[in-house]
Write an enzyme that holds these catalytic residues in place. Structure first.
Site, PDB file in Angstrom:
ATOM      1  N   GLN A  26       4.340   4.367   3.213  1.00  0.00           N
ATOM      2  CA  GLN A  26       4.153   3.137   2.460  1.00  0.00           C
ATOM      3  C   GLN A  26       4.178   1.969   3.431  1.00  0.00           C
ATOM      4  O   GLN A  26       4.847   2.016   4.462  1.00  0.00           O
ATOM      5  CB  GLN A  26       5.250   2.967   1.402  1.00  0.00           C
ATOM      6  CG  GLN A  26       5.140   3.973   0.276  1.00  0.00           C
ATOM      7  CD  GLN A  26       6.053   3.687  -0.902  1.00  0.00           C
ATOM      8  OE1 GLN A  26       5.673   3.923  -2.033  1.00  0.00           O
ATOM      9  NE2 GLN A  26       7.270   3.216  -0.658  1.00  0.00           N
ATOM     10  N   LYS A  56       5.052   0.007   8.329  1.00  0.00           N
ATOM     11  CA  LYS A  56       4.690   1.300   7.734  1.00  0.00           C
ATOM     12  C   LYS A  56       5.846   2.275   7.924  1.00  0.00           C
ATOM     13  O   LYS A  56       6.297   2.499   9.054  1.00  0.00           O
ATOM     14  CB  LYS A  56       3.414   1.853   8.368  1.00  0.00           C
ATOM     15  CG  LYS A  56       2.962   3.175   7.739  1.00  0.00           C
ATOM     16  CD  LYS A  56       1.503   3.483   8.039  1.00  0.00           C
ATOM     17  CE  LYS A  56       1.271   3.902   9.452  1.00  0.00           C
ATOM     18  NZ  LYS A  56      -0.102   4.464   9.647  1.00  0.00           N
ATOM     19  N   ALA A  78       0.484   5.478   0.303  1.00  0.00           N
ATOM     20  CA  ALA A  78      -0.411   6.591   0.569  1.00  0.00           C
ATOM     21  C   ALA A  78       0.377   7.883   0.616  1.00  0.00           C
ATOM     22  O   ALA A  78       1.589   7.911   0.359  1.00  0.00           O
ATOM     23  CB  ALA A  78      -1.168   6.365   1.874  1.00  0.00           C
ATOM     24  N   SER A  79      -0.307   8.969   0.955  1.00  0.00           N
ATOM     25  CA  SER A  79       0.310  10.291   0.899  1.00  0.00           C
ATOM     26  C   SER A  79       1.410  10.464   1.937  1.00  0.00           C
ATOM     27  O   SER A  79       2.356  11.219   1.716  1.00  0.00           O
ATOM     28  CB  SER A  79      -0.753  11.369   1.098  1.00  0.00           C
ATOM     29  OG  SER A  79      -1.434  11.170   2.316  1.00  0.00           O
ATOM     30  N   LEU A  80       1.298   9.792   3.076  1.00  0.00           N
ATOM     31  CA  LEU A  80       2.263   9.991   4.147  1.00  0.00           C
ATOM     32  C   LEU A  80       3.214   8.823   4.352  1.00  0.00           C
ATOM     33  O   LEU A  80       4.268   8.988   4.970  1.00  0.00           O
ATOM     34  CB  LEU A  80       1.529  10.257   5.479  1.00  0.00           C
ATOM     35  CG  LEU A  80       0.650  11.494   5.547  1.00  0.00           C
ATOM     36  CD1 LEU A  80       0.087  11.652   6.949  1.00  0.00           C
ATOM     37  CD2 LEU A  80       1.426  12.738   5.142  1.00  0.00           C
ATOM     38  N   ALA A 103       0.860  -1.188   0.000  1.00  0.00           N
ATOM     39  CA  ALA A 103       0.000   0.000   0.000  1.00  0.00           C
ATOM     40  C   ALA A 103       0.889   1.228   0.000  1.00  0.00           C
ATOM     41  O   ALA A 103       1.930   1.255   0.654  1.00  0.00           O
ATOM     42  CB  ALA A 103      -0.918   0.007   1.223  1.00  0.00           C
ATOM     43  N   ASP A 163     -11.897   7.235  12.204  1.00  0.00           N
ATOM     44  CA  ASP A 163     -11.807   6.960  10.769  1.00  0.00           C
ATOM     45  C   ASP A 163     -12.229   5.524  10.478  1.00  0.00           C
ATOM     46  O   ASP A 163     -11.460   4.736   9.911  1.00  0.00           O
ATOM     47  CB  ASP A 163     -10.383   7.212  10.270  1.00  0.00           C
ATOM     48  CG  ASP A 163     -10.316   7.271   8.740  1.00  0.00           C
ATOM     49  OD1 ASP A 163     -11.369   7.491   8.110  1.00  0.00           O
ATOM     50  OD2 ASP A 163      -9.217   7.097   8.186  1.00  0.00           O
TER      51      ASP A 163
END
Length: 555
Positions: A154, A169, A150-152, A148, A304
Site C-alpha cells: 500500500q 510504500k 495493490a496486491s503486494l 493506492a 513495465d
C-alpha cells in the site's frame, strides 16, 4: 480509534505466533489445492469427454478454449481468495503473450484488484523495519488512508520533518510471511498441470514467477534500480525533460520504500495534457527515445511502462514511476536484439532470418515475428472463446469475427508462410529476459497510439540500435563479423547506411499498413466465401423435401 488499532495490532501479533503460521500455511495449501486439483479432475476430464465425440478440428479447438477459460476462472478465484503472491502470479500469467487468450482475458481483472488493509498492519511492518521507530516519529505528517492499494503493498502520502512531500510504500505482511510456501505450491501445481494437460505450457512460468516475485518484494532493489536509471539517463535527458523520483534511503528498507512525491497526469490522459499546453508530439518522442536508449544502448530496461507508470507534469516533464522490475540485457543479447530491429526496419528478410535464428527462434517464423513486434497480430488471429451474437450480425455478414479459426490460420499461412499454431513456440524459444522487453515494446506502441501516433517510433529505435552496436564495436576490438555486424565502418559507409535507414524508417509504416490491409482483405474474402457457403447450405436444407416413415400395416 485507539481501541480499534490496539485490537488490530493484537490480532496481527497473534497471527505471527509460530503455531499460527503452521496452521495458516496448511490452510493456504488446502485452499490452493481446492482450486488447482479440479483443473485436471474436472475441467480437463470434461474437455476429454467432449472431444471424444468430435471429429472437427475447429470444434476441438473451441472445446480447448472452454477448458482454458474454466481453468482461468479457478485461478482468478484462487487469487482473490489468497491475495498477495497469488494475485501477482495471476497478473504474470495475464501479461505473458504465450498464455492462451482465455487466461489473459479472465485474469486481466486482477490488474485492478485491490483491497485496503488495516493501517495497523503497515505500522507494525514499519516499526519492525526501523528498529522500533514509529511512523509518527519518522514523519512530520502521515495520511493513514492509503492513496493506492495493490496486491503486494500500500502507498501512503506523508511529509518529512524537512517539509518534503513523499510517497511511502509498505509491503503487505502476509506476502513475505508465506512467500516460500506459496511459491513452492504454485511451482508444484504449474509443473504438475503442465505434465498432465497437453498444450498447457506453464512449467517455465514457475521459474519466471519466482524470479519476478523476488524482485518485486525487495524494495531495496527497487530503490537501487531507480537510482541507477536516474544516473544512467541524466547524461541524455535534463531534469526538465525526464525525472525519476528521488529515493529517501534513510526512510527505506527491504519492505518500506520512501520516494519523492511527484504530481502529474497519466501520459494517456490526452485531454489533461492539452489543457496544460503540453506538446504531445515532443512528449511522445521523448518517451520512445528514452526506452530505446535503455534497451539498445544501456541494456538496462524498465519493463513495465504502462500509462499509469508514466506521468507528465504541467511543464511537459516526463516522470517515470515504479522501478520494481528491470531486465538487464548483456552485450551479446543486446546486440542480437538490435540486429533484429535493424533488419526489420530495413526490410532485409535475409538479415531478419539470421537475427531471428541468433535468438534461438526458428527463422521460418521471422515474418510472423515481424508482425508481433510491429502490429501485435496475436489479438487478431487467436480463436475467440465466444463469437459475437449481435442482432445485426447474420450468416451474410463477412467480418473477420465470422471467419472460422481454421480460416484464419489458412490466411496467415498463405500470407506469412507460417503455422499460427506454432506462435507459442516462438515465445517459449525467446530468451526469458526478452519476454518482458517484448511486453514493454507493446505497451510503448499502445501509448503512442493513445496519443494519436504523433511520432514514428522506428526512428528512435533505429537510432538507438545503431548507437548501441557502434558503442559495442568501439568497446571491443575483437568483434567477429560473422556473429554481429558491428565493425566500425568508414564515414561514407555510415552516411550511406543512415540515409538508407531514413528512407526505410519513412517507408516502414506504409509497408506495415499494406501488409495489414492485405491480411484484412484476405480475411474478408475468405469470410465472405464461408458465409456464402453457409447460406447456400442453409437454403438447400430449407427447401429439401421432408420424409417421414410410414407405419407398416398390420397383416
Amino acid at each position: 480509534s485507539t481501541a480499534t488499532a490496539a485490537a488490530a495490532i493484537a490480532a496481527t501479533s497473534s497471527d505471527d505466533a509460530p503455531w499460527r503460521f503452521h496452521v495458516d500455511s496448511a490452510r493456504r495449501f488446502a485452499t490452493a489445492s481446492s482450486h488447482f486439483v479440479p483443473m485436471y479432475c474436472v475441467d480437463y476430464l470434461n474437455h476429454r469427454a467432449r472431444v471424444r465425440a468430435l471429429d472437427d478440428d475447429d470444434a476441438v479447438r473451441a472445446s480447448r478454449q472452454i477448458l482454458w477459460h474454466d481453468m482461468a476462472v479457478r485461478m482468478r478465484d484462487l487469487a482473490r481468495a489468497q491475495g498477495g503472491i497469488y494475485v501477482k502470479a495471476g497478473q504474470h500469467v495475464a501479461a505473458q503473450p504465450v498464455s492462451p487468450a482465455p487466461f489473459r482475458d479472465v485474469l486481466k481483472v486482477l490488474m485492478d484488484d485491490s483491497g485496503a488493509r488495516a493501517f495497523a498492519e503497515d505500522a507494525m511492518t514499519f516499526e519492525e523495519e526501523f528498529g522500533g521507530v514509529t511512523i509518527d516519529e519518522a514523519f512530520a505528517e502521515f495520511h493513514r488512508v492509503p492513496i493506492a492499494s495493490a496486491s503486494l503493498a500500500q502507498v501512503y502520502r506523508a511529509k518529512t520533518f524537512a517539509g518534503e512531500d513523499v510517497a511511502v510504500k509498505i509491503q503487505q505482511r502476509p506476502v513475505a510471511r508465506f512467500l516460500k510456501g506459496d511459491l513452492a505450491t504454485i511451482e508444484m501445481f504449474y509443473s504438475l498441470l503442465s505434465a498432465l494437460i497437453p498444450g498447457l505450457r506453464f512449467q517455465w512460468l514457475a521459474d519466471e514467477t519466482r524470479r519476478h516475485m523476488s524482485e518485486e518484494l525487495d524494495f531495496g532493489a527497487e530503490a537501487a534500480n531507480a537510482m541507477k536509471a536516474a544516473k544512467m539517463l541524466s547524461n541524455e535527458f535534463s531534469d526538465d525533460e525526464l525525472h525519476i523520483p528521488r529515493v529517501h534511503r534513510h526512510l527505506s528498507s527491504r519492505r518500506v520504500l520512501t520516494m519523492e512525491w511527484c504530481q502529474g497526469d497519466r501520459i494517456d490522459d490526452v485531454d489533461s495534457l492539452r489543457r496544460n499546453g503540453v506538446d504531445i508530439g515532443d512528449v511522445a518522442g521523448r518517451v520512445q527515445k528514452m526506452f530505446a536508449k535503455m534497451t539498445f544502448v544501456h541494456g538496462f530496461v524498465h519493463v513495465d511502462p504502462h500509462p499509469g507508470n508514466i506521468l507528465v507534469d504541467r511543464t511537459g516533464r516526463v516522470i517515470l514511476l515504479d522501478h520494481g522490475v528491470y531486465r538487464t540485457l548483456d552485450d551479446d543479447l543486446r546486440m542480437k536484439w538490435a540486429n533484429v530491429w535493424l533488419a526489420l526496419i530495413r526490410s532485409d528478410d535475409a538479415a531478419l532470418r539470421n537475427a531471428t535464428a541468433s535468438l534461438g527462434v526458428n527463422p521460418d517464423m521471422s515474418q510472423f515475428f515481424k508482425l508481433i513486434l510491429t502490429l501485435m497480430p496475436t489479438q487478431v488471429i487467436e480463436d475467440p472463446l465466444v463469437k459475437p451474437n449481435d442482432a445485426e450480425q447474420s450468416t451474410h455478414t463477412s467480418t473477420m469475427d465470422s471467419l472460422s479459426p481454421a480460416g484464419k490460420r489458412m490466411v496467415m499461412r498463405q500470407i506469412l508462410g507460417v503455422k499460427v499454431e506454432d506462435q507459442s513456440q516462438l515465445f517459449e524459444k525467446l530468451p526469458r529476459d526478452l519476454l518482458l522487453v517484448l511486453k514493454a515494446n507493446n505497451l510503448l506502441r499502445f501509448i503512442n497510439e493513445q496519443l494519436g501516433s504523433p511520432v514514428n517510433r522506428f526512428k528512435f529505435i533505429a537510432a538507438a540500435a545503431n548507437e548501441g552496436l557502434q558503442t559495442s564495436s568501439s568497446a571491443s576490438s575483437s568483434t567477429d563479423l560473422s556473429d554481429v555486424q558491428t565493425i566500425k565502418r568508414g564515414v561514407f559507409t555510415r552516411m550511406r547506411e543512415r540515409l538508407g535507414d531514413s528512407v526505410a524508417i519513412s517507408l516502414l509504416p506504409l509497408q506495415l499498413l499494406l501488409l495489414k490491409s492485405q491480411l484484412a482483405w484476405a480475411f474478408w474474402k475468405l469470410g465472405k466465401k464461408q458465409a456464402a457457403s453457409a447460406s447456400a447450405a442453409y437454403a438447400a436444407s430449407a427447401t429439401a423435401p421432408t420424409t417421414s416413415a410410414t407405419p407398416a400395416k398390420p397383416p
